[in-house]
Design a protein around this motif. Structure first.
Motif, mmCIF file in Angstrom:
data_model
loop_
_atom_site.group_PDB
_atom_site.id
_atom_site.type_symbol
_atom_site.label_atom_id
_atom_site.label_comp_id
_atom_site.label_asym_id
_atom_site.label_seq_id
_atom_site.Cartn_x
_atom_site.Cartn_y
_atom_site.Cartn_z
ATOM 1 N N ALA A 37 34.302 -106.975 55.815
ATOM 2 C CA ALA A 37 35.875 -107.163 57.255
ATOM 3 C C ALA A 37 35.460 -108.155 57.709
ATOM 4 O O ALA A 37 36.785 -108.398 58.092
ATOM 5 N N LEU A 38 34.568 -108.110 58.499
ATOM 6 C CA LEU A 38 34.180 -109.143 59.824
ATOM 7 C C LEU A 38 34.275 -110.141 59.122
ATOM 8 O O LEU A 38 34.873 -111.554 60.148
ATOM 9 N N TRP A 39 33.732 -110.765 58.342
ATOM 10 C CA TRP A 39 34.117 -112.275 57.849
ATOM 11 C C TRP A 39 35.341 -112.091 57.518
ATOM 12 O O TRP A 39 35.792 -113.906 57.231
ATOM 13 N N VAL A 40 36.427 -111.488 56.591
ATOM 14 C CA VAL A 40 37.837 -111.346 56.805
ATOM 15 C C VAL A 40 38.336 -112.057 58.777
ATOM 16 O O VAL A 40 39.257 -113.022 58.408
ATOM 17 N N ILE A 41 38.110 -110.736 59.497
ATOM 18 C CA ILE A 41 38.833 -110.650 60.304
ATOM 19 C C ILE A 41 38.564 -112.748 61.192
ATOM 20 O O ILE A 41 39.514 -113.045 61.609
ATOM 21 N N GLU A 42 36.887 -113.362 60.652
ATOM 22 C CA GLU A 42 36.389 -114.242 61.077
ATOM 23 C C GLU A 42 36.620 -115.809 60.469
ATOM 24 O O GLU A 42 37.300 -116.661 61.744
ATOM 25 N N THR A 55 42.370 -129.549 57.123
ATOM 26 C CA THR A 55 43.572 -130.417 56.205
ATOM 27 C C THR A 55 44.561 -128.886 56.019
ATOM 28 O O THR A 55 43.800 -128.103 55.313
ATOM 29 N N THR A 56 44.977 -129.407 54.675
ATOM 30 C CA THR A 56 46.387 -128.199 54.370
ATOM 31 C C THR A 56 45.576 -127.027 53.115
ATOM 32 O O THR A 56 45.281 -125.637 53.444
ATOM 33 N N LEU A 57 44.559 -128.142 52.553
ATOM 34 C CA LEU A 57 43.866 -127.412 51.791
ATOM 35 C C LEU A 57 42.583 -125.972 51.947
ATOM 36 O O LEU A 57 41.982 -126.073 51.620
ATOM 37 N N GLY A 58 41.788 -127.273 53.289
ATOM 38 C CA GLY A 58 40.876 -126.111 53.791
ATOM 39 C C GLY A 58 41.313 -124.889 54.275
ATOM 40 O O GLY A 58 40.661 -124.277 54.276
ATOM 41 N N PHE A 61 41.958 -122.699 50.948
ATOM 42 C CA PHE A 61 40.865 -122.264 51.099
ATOM 43 C C PHE A 61 40.428 -121.385 51.637
ATOM 44 O O PHE A 61 40.026 -120.354 51.239
ATOM 45 N N VAL A 62 40.398 -121.538 53.624
ATOM 46 C CA VAL A 62 39.378 -120.061 54.068
ATOM 47 C C VAL A 62 40.172 -119.045 53.395
ATOM 48 O O VAL A 62 39.908 -118.117 53.619
ATOM 49 N N LEU A 63 41.407 -119.103 53.384
ATOM 50 C CA LEU A 63 42.385 -118.022 53.399
ATOM 51 C C LEU A 63 42.465 -117.105 52.462
ATOM 52 O O LEU A 63 42.453 -115.648 52.010
ATOM 53 N N GLN A 65 39.825 -117.540 50.324
ATOM 54 C CA GLN A 65 38.328 -117.076 49.941
ATOM 55 C C GLN A 65 38.575 -115.633 50.930
ATOM 56 O O GLN A 65 37.430 -114.488 50.869
ATOM 57 N N ALA A 66 39.263 -115.493 52.250
ATOM 58 C CA ALA A 66 39.669 -114.526 53.098
ATOM 59 C C ALA A 66 39.949 -113.718 52.066
ATOM 60 O O ALA A 66 39.462 -112.256 51.673
ATOM 61 N N ALA A 67 40.492 -113.587 51.813
ATOM 62 C CA ALA A 67 41.628 -113.062 50.818
ATOM 63 C C ALA A 67 40.519 -112.160 49.990
ATOM 64 O O ALA A 67 40.711 -110.999 49.914
ATOM 65 N N ALA A 68 39.593 -112.530 49.470
ATOM 66 C CA ALA A 68 38.925 -112.563 47.703
ATOM 67 C C ALA A 68 38.156 -111.643 48.833
ATOM 68 O O ALA A 68 38.271 -110.349 48.059
ATOM 69 N N VAL A 69 37.281 -111.774 49.763
ATOM 70 C CA VAL A 69 36.660 -111.140 50.618
ATOM 71 C C VAL A 69 37.288 -110.004 51.223
ATOM 72 O O VAL A 69 36.878 -108.655 50.746
#
Length: 85
Positions: A37-42, A55-58, A61-63, A65-69
């Motif tokens: 949960a902390l990984w998602v918040i951060e 970038t838009t792709l970045g 990607f971050v969002l 992986q946050a959704a997956a976690v």
């Protein structure tokens, strides 16, 4: 990214260790859910706070992986609740 990747190595080792056990203390499993949960918040804060010039792709990607976690954390929490019942 190197720092984030290196920080995940002990986490991955701990998760692999947990997966190899038949039973684990509930506190260890709750800790895993909290860390996810902390990984998602951060991750969301990193993008929303403008701490990186992604970038838009970045950003996608971050969002993603946050959704997956976040999904992992939710499923782990459901499993914990069912195990307690």
């Amino acid at each position: 990214l190197l720092g984030a990747g290196l920080s995940l190595l002990p986490f991955a080792a701990a998760v692999a260790f947990m997966a190899s056990r038949a039973r684990l203390p509930r506190a260890a499993l709750v800790g895993l859910v909290v860390l996810n949960a902390l990984w998602v918040i951060e991750s969301v804060a990193l993008i929303a706070g403008g701490f990186v010039a992604a970038t838009t792709l970045g950003v996608v990607f971050v969002l993603a992986q946050a959704a997956a976690v976040g999904l992992f954390a939710e499923l782990q929490w459901i499993g914990l609740r069912r195990a307690a019942a």
